[in-house]
Structure formats: structure tokens, C-alpha cells
Design an enzyme around this catalytic site. Structure first.
Site, PDB file in Angstrom:
ATOM      1  N   GLU A  30      36.049  38.937  33.924  1.00 20.55           N
ATOM      2  CA  GLU A  30      37.352  39.545  34.236  1.00 20.55           C
ATOM      3  C   GLU A  30      38.140  38.693  35.231  1.00 20.55           C
ATOM      4  O   GLU A  30      37.611  37.761  35.849  1.00 20.55           O
ATOM      5  CB  GLU A  30      37.164  40.958  34.795  1.00 20.55           C
ATOM      6  CG  GLU A  30      36.391  40.989  36.099  1.00 20.55           C
ATOM      7  CD  GLU A  30      36.809  42.126  37.021  1.00 20.55           C
ATOM      8  OE1 GLU A  30      38.024  42.333  37.208  1.00 20.55           O
ATOM      9  OE2 GLU A  30      35.907  42.776  37.569  1.00 20.55           O
ATOM     10  N   SER A 146      38.497  55.763  38.011  1.00 26.24           N
ATOM     11  CA  SER A 146      38.908  54.504  37.385  1.00 26.24           C
ATOM     12  C   SER A 146      38.917  54.599  35.863  1.00 26.24           C
ATOM     13  O   SER A 146      38.012  55.180  35.253  1.00 26.24           O
ATOM     14  CB  SER A 146      37.960  53.378  37.806  1.00 26.24           C
ATOM     15  OG  SER A 146      38.292  52.196  37.098  1.00 26.24           O
ATOM     16  N   ALA A 147      39.932  53.983  35.272  1.00 21.62           N
ATOM     17  CA  ALA A 147      40.011  53.911  33.807  1.00 21.62           C
ATOM     18  C   ALA A 147      38.837  53.108  33.226  1.00 21.62           C
ATOM     19  O   ALA A 147      38.565  53.190  32.020  1.00 21.62           O
ATOM     20  CB  ALA A 147      41.338  53.281  33.388  1.00 21.62           C
ATOM     21  N   LYS A 165      30.588  49.948  44.131  1.00 24.18           N
ATOM     22  CA  LYS A 165      30.681  49.946  45.591  1.00 24.18           C
ATOM     23  C   LYS A 165      30.602  51.342  46.158  1.00 24.18           C
ATOM     24  O   LYS A 165      31.072  52.295  45.553  1.00 24.18           O
ATOM     25  CB  LYS A 165      32.030  49.377  46.009  1.00 24.18           C
ATOM     26  CG  LYS A 165      32.060  47.905  45.945  1.00 24.18           C
ATOM     27  CD  LYS A 165      33.091  47.361  46.926  1.00 24.18           C
ATOM     28  CE  LYS A 165      33.078  45.876  46.828  1.00 24.18           C
ATOM     29  NZ  LYS A 165      33.593  45.465  45.520  1.00 24.18           N
TER      30      LYS A 165
HETATM   31  N1  PSU Z   1      35.079  46.769  42.148  1.00 25.50           N
HETATM   32  C1  PSU Z   1      34.734  45.670  42.848  1.00 25.50           C
HETATM   33  N2  PSU Z   1      35.510  44.554  42.800  1.00 25.50           N
HETATM   34  C2  PSU Z   1      36.625  44.504  42.026  1.00 25.50           C
HETATM   35  C3  PSU Z   1      36.962  45.663  41.264  1.00 25.50           C
HETATM   36  C4  PSU Z   1      36.165  46.757  41.346  1.00 25.50           C
HETATM   37  O1  PSU Z   1      33.731  45.705  43.528  1.00 25.50           O
HETATM   38  O2  PSU Z   1      37.311  43.482  42.015  1.00 25.50           O
HETATM   39  C5  PSU Z   1      38.153  45.617  40.347  1.00 25.50           C
HETATM   40  C6  PSU Z   1      37.697  45.500  38.885  1.00 25.50           C
HETATM   41  O3  PSU Z   1      38.610  44.695  38.179  1.00 25.50           O
HETATM   42  C7  PSU Z   1      37.785  46.934  38.392  1.00 25.50           C
HETATM   43  C8  PSU Z   1      38.982  47.430  39.155  1.00 25.50           C
HETATM   44  O4  PSU Z   1      37.965  47.045  37.007  1.00 25.50           O
HETATM   45  O5  PSU Z   1      38.861  46.842  40.446  1.00 25.50           O
HETATM   46  C9  PSU Z   1      39.009  48.925  39.251  1.00 25.50           C
HETATM   47  O6  PSU Z   1      40.228  49.313  39.797  1.00 25.50           O
HETATM   48  P1  PSU Z   1      40.630  50.862  39.757  1.00 25.50           P
HETATM   49  O7  PSU Z   1      39.656  51.533  40.693  1.00 25.50           O
HETATM   50  O8  PSU Z   1      42.052  50.874  40.241  1.00 25.50           O
HETATM   51  O9  PSU Z   1      40.483  51.304  38.335  1.00 25.50           O
HETATM   52 MN    MN Z   2      42.219  54.495  40.468  1.00 20.18          MN
END
Ligand code: PSU
Ligand code: MN
Length: 308
Positions: A30, A146-147, A165
Site C-alpha cells: 500500500e 475503518s473501511a 495498533k
Molecule cells: N495503521 C497503521 N499504519 C497506517 C495505517 C493504519 O498502523 O499507515 C493506514 C493504512 O493505510 C490503513 C489506514 O488502511 O491507515 C486506515 O485508515 P482509516 O482508519 O482512516 O480507515
Molecule cells: Mn475512520
């Protein structure tokens, strides 16, 4: 309306097209982790090191992002450099953002969810990252889930990660994955790893002891034609593990600050990552880099088993 033709929006690097045609092992990677997950220039160094690690382990690395109205499957060094240097100035693209970014030719880094979509369209069944998104702490009020989790529920790509995390509610994240039928496999562990640290106290559904065992489960799932992905949770190596109390303290402080400043939505994960790094004087970043490399290596090994 014309017939759907997602392939028109894919830009496959020649090396990737060739590798897929020859059934060689490939690992998708990614780009949100590059632009929004780590500071420049360590993000670029890490992204290149991750690619080199996949290669060394015998697979083709395929970093994915959105550029010039296409989902780019395989980035050049210069493109990785561009994303890393731009940082949060480039969009963070998840599933809901994809049609807009492509229609408007917005440059963007793809999250786990959007990378899974790109990988699946290109025919890549395996993907390595640091950590997946999950159910945020306090989600009962904020609805912030998260999506990535819904993507895992529907798109057949396996994600090798170091768990999630502890900025998230790991217990609810596992419950959510269970509800949506996503298998969670611990690699040589019975516990769901907590990203910077090996232990969360929460059990995984199943333990796999080798890349071959993981590959066998992925092949079986494919034959069953079950939709959705698989989480392969690979704990950070013991020598690279961060101090639990230091991370925990920084996490709670970062969450408090995010709350006080009203940070939410797609901005919260990048904010917390940067804050924890600052509060631990970079210790979290070192751990983050090591666990990503460790996941890249394992994903390459599984990719080799899958084609073998
Ligand atoms: N968790 C991490 N490092 C990251 C991400 C998540 O430890 O860089 C990034 C990934 O790309 C993940 C995104 O898909 O954050 C999730 O964001 P959100 O919670 O807004 O869906
Ligand atoms: Mn979110």
C-alpha cells in the site's frame, strides 16, 4: 451507461503484467503508509527497502497508488519519491474516494481497503502492510470503523500485517472481523499482535506455523469461492519490539490530544501515528519500519508457496 470495465482504470507496470502472466509470485504493497504513515525521508527509504526485501525473498513487489486517472499497479522509484515527499498533501484514498480520485485525476495514496481493490482487479491475491485499520476506541459513540474491515469482508485478498495498533479497540476489531466472516490467522502465535508489541492478550482464531500452511488455507478458501479476505497476523520480531509502557503512555496521550483538538474521520489515524512517534522520540517509527519489513518477507514466502 457503458458496461463496467474496471480494467480501463488499471495501469499495470510491464514487469507486473509479465510476472502475473507467468504465474510468478507477487506481493501488493500500500501507499498510505508512505504518504500518511511515516515522515519523509524515512517513508521513502522504507518503501524502497520493503520492495527490496520482497525481491530478496523471491517475489515481485507491487506498490499501488492512484495517479493520472488510473490505479497504478507497480510504482517507479520516482513515483514512490513523489508520494513520500508530498506526504499528507496527497489524498488518502479508501474505497469511497476511488471514483472521485479517478474521475478528477487526483493523485493519492491508497489505504489497505483501496489497495485490496486494486490488487484484486489486477489479479494479485496477497498484500503486505504494517497494520490494518480497525474499530476505533469509542466507536460506539463515533461510529469510526475503518473501511478496511468491510473490504476484508468482501474482497478476496489476504493481508499480512502485524495486527492492529492499540490506538484501536483490538477486541472490537476482532469481533467485527468474526461477524463478517474474515479468518484471522496468527503466524507462529496464538495471540493477535498489537503492532508495536507482540502481545494483546487476545487470542487469534487459528495459528499457522509456516508459509506453506498459510498458502494451503488461502488456496482452500479460493476453491470454496468464499468472498472476503484473510488477515495473516505476524508479530513484530522480539528484538524490534517497542516498550509496551512507553507506547501505551504515548497512545493515551495522543488519543487525549486528538479528542481535545476535535480531530476525527480520515485524519485521525495519521494524526495519532505522528503524535506517538513524536512522544516516543522516534522509537515507534523504528519498530514500525522493522515490522513492515518482517511482513514483506513473510508475504513473499507465502506468495512463493501460492504459485509453487
Ligand atoms: N495503521 C497503521 N499504519 C497506517 C495505517 C493504519 O498502523 O499507515 C493506514 C493504512 O493505510 C490503513 C489506514 O488502511 O491507515 C486506515 O485508515 P482509516 O482508519 O482512516 O480507515
Ligand atoms: Mn475512520
Amino acid at each position: 451507461m457503458e458496461k463496467p470495465s474496471p480494467a480501463a482504470f488499471l495501469d499495470l507496470a510491464p514487469e507486473v503484467a509479465q510476472a502475473l502472466a507467468r504465474h510468478q509470485p507477487v506481493v501488493a504493497l500500500e501507499s498510505t503508509i508512505i504518504a500518511h504513515g511515516m515522515p519523509y525521508p524515512r517513508n521513502v527509504e522504507t518503501a524502497l527497502l520493503v520492495e527490496a526485501t520482497v525481491r530478496q525473498a523471491g517475489a515481485i513487489p507491487v506498490t499501488i497508488a492512484v495517479m493520472q486517472g488510473k490505479i497504478k499497479i507497480g510504482l517507479s522509484r520516482a513515483e514512490i519519491e513523489l508520494l513520500g515527499q508530498s506526504g499528507t498533501a496527497v489524498s488518502k484514498i479508501s474505497r469511497r474516494d476511488l471514483p472521485i480520485a479517478l474521475a478528477r485525476r487526483i493523485t493519492g495514496a491508497t489505504t489497505v481497503a483501496a489497495t485490496m481493490i486494486g490488487a484484486h482487479l489486477a489479479g494479485i491475491p496477497l498484500f503486505a502492510t504494517g497494520g490494518i485499520g480497525g474499530v476505533h476506541r469509542g466507536a460506539a459513540q463515533t461510529f469510526d470503523i475503518s473501511a478496511d474491515l468491510q473490504e476484508l469482508a468482501q474482497t478476496p485478498v489476504a493481508v499480512v500485517c502485524a495486527g492492529a495498533k492499540s490506538i484501536l479497540d483490538l477486541e472490537l476489531t476482532l469481533e467485527y472481523l468474526e461477524t463478517f466472516g474474515v479468518p484471522v490467522l496468527g503466524f507462529q502465535t496464538t495471540e493477535f499482535p498489537a503492532f508495536f508489541t507482540r502481545h494483546s492478550g487476545l487470542p487469534v482464531d487459528y495459528t499457522v506455523d509456516s508459509p506453506a500452511e498459510a498458502a494451503q488455507i488461502l488456496r482452500t478458501k479460493k476453491q470454496l469461492n468464499l468472498r472476503g479476505g484473510v488477515v495473516i497476523a505476524n508479530p513484530i520480531p522480539p528484538a524490534a519490539e517497542a516498550d509496551f509502557y512507553r507506547i501505551d503512555l504515548a497512545t493515551r496521550q495522543a488519543l487525549g490530544e486528538a479528542d481535545a483538538r476535535g480531530i476525527k474521520g480520515k485524519a485521525i489515524t495519521p494524526f495519532l501515528l505522528a503524535k506517538i512517534e513524536e512522544l516516543t522520540q522516534g522509537a515507534s517509527l523504528e519498530a514500525n519500519i522493522q515490522l513492515v519489513l518482517n511482513n514483506a518477507r513473510l508475504a513473499a514466502e507465502i506468495a512463493r508457496e501460492l504459485v509453487g
